[in-house]
Design an enzyme around this catalytic site. Structure first.
Site, PDB file in Angstrom:
ATOM      1  N   LYS A 127     -24.841 -69.673  40.506  1.00 20.91           N
ATOM      2  CA  LYS A 127     -24.089 -69.912  41.756  1.00 20.91           C
ATOM      3  C   LYS A 127     -24.972 -70.634  42.755  1.00 20.91           C
ATOM      4  O   LYS A 127     -26.214 -70.581  42.682  1.00 20.91           O
ATOM      5  CB  LYS A 127     -23.592 -68.600  42.363  1.00 20.91           C
ATOM      6  CG  LYS A 127     -24.675 -67.552  42.707  1.00 20.91           C
ATOM      7  CD  LYS A 127     -25.374 -67.698  44.043  1.00 20.91           C
ATOM      8  CE  LYS A 127     -26.349 -66.560  44.310  1.00 20.91           C
ATOM      9  NZ  LYS A 127     -27.288 -66.832  45.422  1.00 20.91           N
ATOM     10  N   ASP A 178     -25.085 -59.639  44.246  1.00 19.06           N
ATOM     11  CA  ASP A 178     -24.417 -60.833  43.726  1.00 19.06           C
ATOM     12  C   ASP A 178     -23.650 -60.577  42.432  1.00 19.06           C
ATOM     13  O   ASP A 178     -23.026 -61.492  41.895  1.00 19.06           O
ATOM     14  CB  ASP A 178     -25.447 -61.948  43.456  1.00 19.06           C
ATOM     15  CG  ASP A 178     -26.047 -62.498  44.740  1.00 19.06           C
ATOM     16  OD1 ASP A 178     -25.470 -62.271  45.820  1.00 19.06           O
ATOM     17  OD2 ASP A 178     -27.102 -63.149  44.650  1.00 19.06           O
TER      18      ASP A 178
HETATM   19  O1  C5P Z   1     -28.750 -56.561  46.101  1.00 22.46           O
HETATM   20  P1  C5P Z   1     -30.017 -57.287  45.737  1.00 22.46           P
HETATM   21  O2  C5P Z   1     -30.742 -56.642  44.603  1.00 22.46           O
HETATM   22  O3  C5P Z   1     -29.820 -58.749  45.548  1.00 22.46           O
HETATM   23  O4  C5P Z   1     -30.945 -57.150  47.010  1.00 22.46           O
HETATM   24  C1  C5P Z   1     -32.331 -57.340  47.005  1.00 22.46           C
HETATM   25  C2  C5P Z   1     -32.896 -56.967  48.374  1.00 22.46           C
HETATM   26  O5  C5P Z   1     -32.435 -57.908  49.334  1.00 22.46           O
HETATM   27  C3  C5P Z   1     -32.374 -55.625  48.886  1.00 22.46           C
HETATM   28  O6  C5P Z   1     -33.271 -54.593  48.556  1.00 22.46           O
HETATM   29  C4  C5P Z   1     -32.343 -55.832  50.384  1.00 22.46           C
HETATM   30  O7  C5P Z   1     -33.630 -55.620  50.903  1.00 22.46           O
HETATM   31  C5  C5P Z   1     -32.050 -57.296  50.541  1.00 22.46           C
HETATM   32  N1  C5P Z   1     -30.619 -57.575  50.819  1.00 22.46           N
HETATM   33  C6  C5P Z   1     -30.096 -57.291  52.075  1.00 22.46           C
HETATM   34  N2  C5P Z   1     -28.768 -57.557  52.336  1.00 22.46           N
HETATM   35  C7  C5P Z   1     -27.971 -58.097  51.395  1.00 22.46           C
HETATM   36  C8  C5P Z   1     -28.493 -58.411  50.123  1.00 22.46           C
HETATM   37  C9  C5P Z   1     -29.822 -58.137  49.869  1.00 22.46           C
HETATM   38  O8  C5P Z   1     -30.803 -56.813  52.953  1.00 22.46           O
HETATM   39  N3  C5P Z   1     -26.703 -58.347  51.680  1.00 22.46           N
END
Ligand code: C5P
Length: 274
Positions: free
Chosen positions: A8, A138
């Site tokens: 994406k 995602d």
């Molecule tokens: O959900 P994902 O594993 O992609 O997120 C990785 C890190 O990015 C999370 O631990 C968080 O610190 C941050 N994050 C966030 N807000 C989001 C997506 C990710 O703060 N909407």
């Protein structure tokens, strides 16, 4: 079962607030593209979830089973569904990791969708997406498999019709940690929410860009180099992209880039082609 896991791009990414659960509220448009990882997934009678054959991709090979999002997705679905079946999973990587292209999340979604079939679970996509959200912000968009406007952590999805376009994606050779960007004190978290679920006038911006530029000069260099073509960061980077209707124009642009930058010419997809 063989299946494709598309990458994406975030056509824009607004950070609209910080939440009490440690995540951020976002607004973004996910554009699916035809750069795909390829997965081979089989059901197993012995109940084990294994990477078989073992990963050949150098980065995946350094991960333990429990760190690999495909294994974690399969285990989560196995546990939640109560099936006694297991799975063999093999990923052929084409989507660079740490690039903001959602490769790991897309692989996890492909595992959920494939095992839903192979294990005859008949879960609706909504339920798979909910399980997927626990694995990563995602994952839901890839479970639904459509380009979409998103709110919340990225799981409140509205399908969107986007112009048919090509994209030049440039990987400046560094890996950016999503967490590092979201915890950065200098990240702006107060972009006003949009009134309608659509691409904002002028295309919007990526609020993570100033943070990533500052901390990763290679990304700044790629953005500067492609600034005349309207380059933008996807997700928290490191990849940078340019959109255009004309594939040939993008190929000419790619041919003039420094050799050490990996580049891809990809087509936008309304729906995932599995
Ligand atoms: O959900 P994902 O594993 O992609 O997120 C990785 C890190 O990015 C999370 O631990 C968080 O610190 C941050 N994050 C966030 N807000 C989001 C997506 C990710 O703060 N909407």
């Amino acid at each position: 079962m063989r299946c494709l896991a598309p990458a994406k791009l975030n056509l824009f990414l607004h950070v609209t607030g910080r939440r009490s659960d440690g995540f951020h509220d976002l607004e973004t448009v996910f554009q699916l593209v035809d750069l795909c990882d390829e997965l081979q997934i089989e059901s197993r009678e012995d109940g084990r979830i294994v990477r078989d054959p073992p990963p050949t991709d150098p980065l995946l090979a350094t991960l333990a089973d429990e760190e690999d999002l495909t294994v974690r997705a399969a285990r989560a679905l196995q546990q939640a569904s109560g099936t006694r079946l297991g799975a063999s999973i093999h990923v052929t990587k084409r989507i660079p990791a740490g690039g903001g292209l959602g490769g790991g999340s897309s692989d996890a979604a492909a595992v959920l969708l494939s095992l839903n079939e192979l294990w005859s679970l008949h879960w609706p996509r909504e339920k798979l997406a909910e399980l997927g959200l626990a694995l990563g912000s995602d994952v839901p968009v890839f479970v639904h498999g459509r380009s979409a406007f998103a709110r919340g952590r990225g799981e409140q999805l509205t399908p969107i019709n986007l112009p048919a376009r090509w994209f030049l994606i440039v990987h400046p050779g560094v890996s950016v940690s999503t967490r590092e960007v979201f915890i950065a004190p200098e990240l702006t978290r107060d972009t006003a929410p949009l009134r309608i679920a659509a691409l904002p006038p002028g295309g919007g911006r990526n609020d993570c860009e100033p943070v990533v530029r500052q901390r990763h000069p290679q990304v700044a260099e790629a953005l500067d180099r492609l600034a005349p073509q309207g380059a933008r960061l996807t997700g928290t980077g490191a990849c940078v992209f340019v959109a255009h209707e004309d594939e040939q124009l993008l190929r000419q642009l790619a041919a003039c880039l420094p050799r050490q930058w990996q580049s891809f010419i990809v087509r936008g997809l309304a729906r995932a082609e599995r």
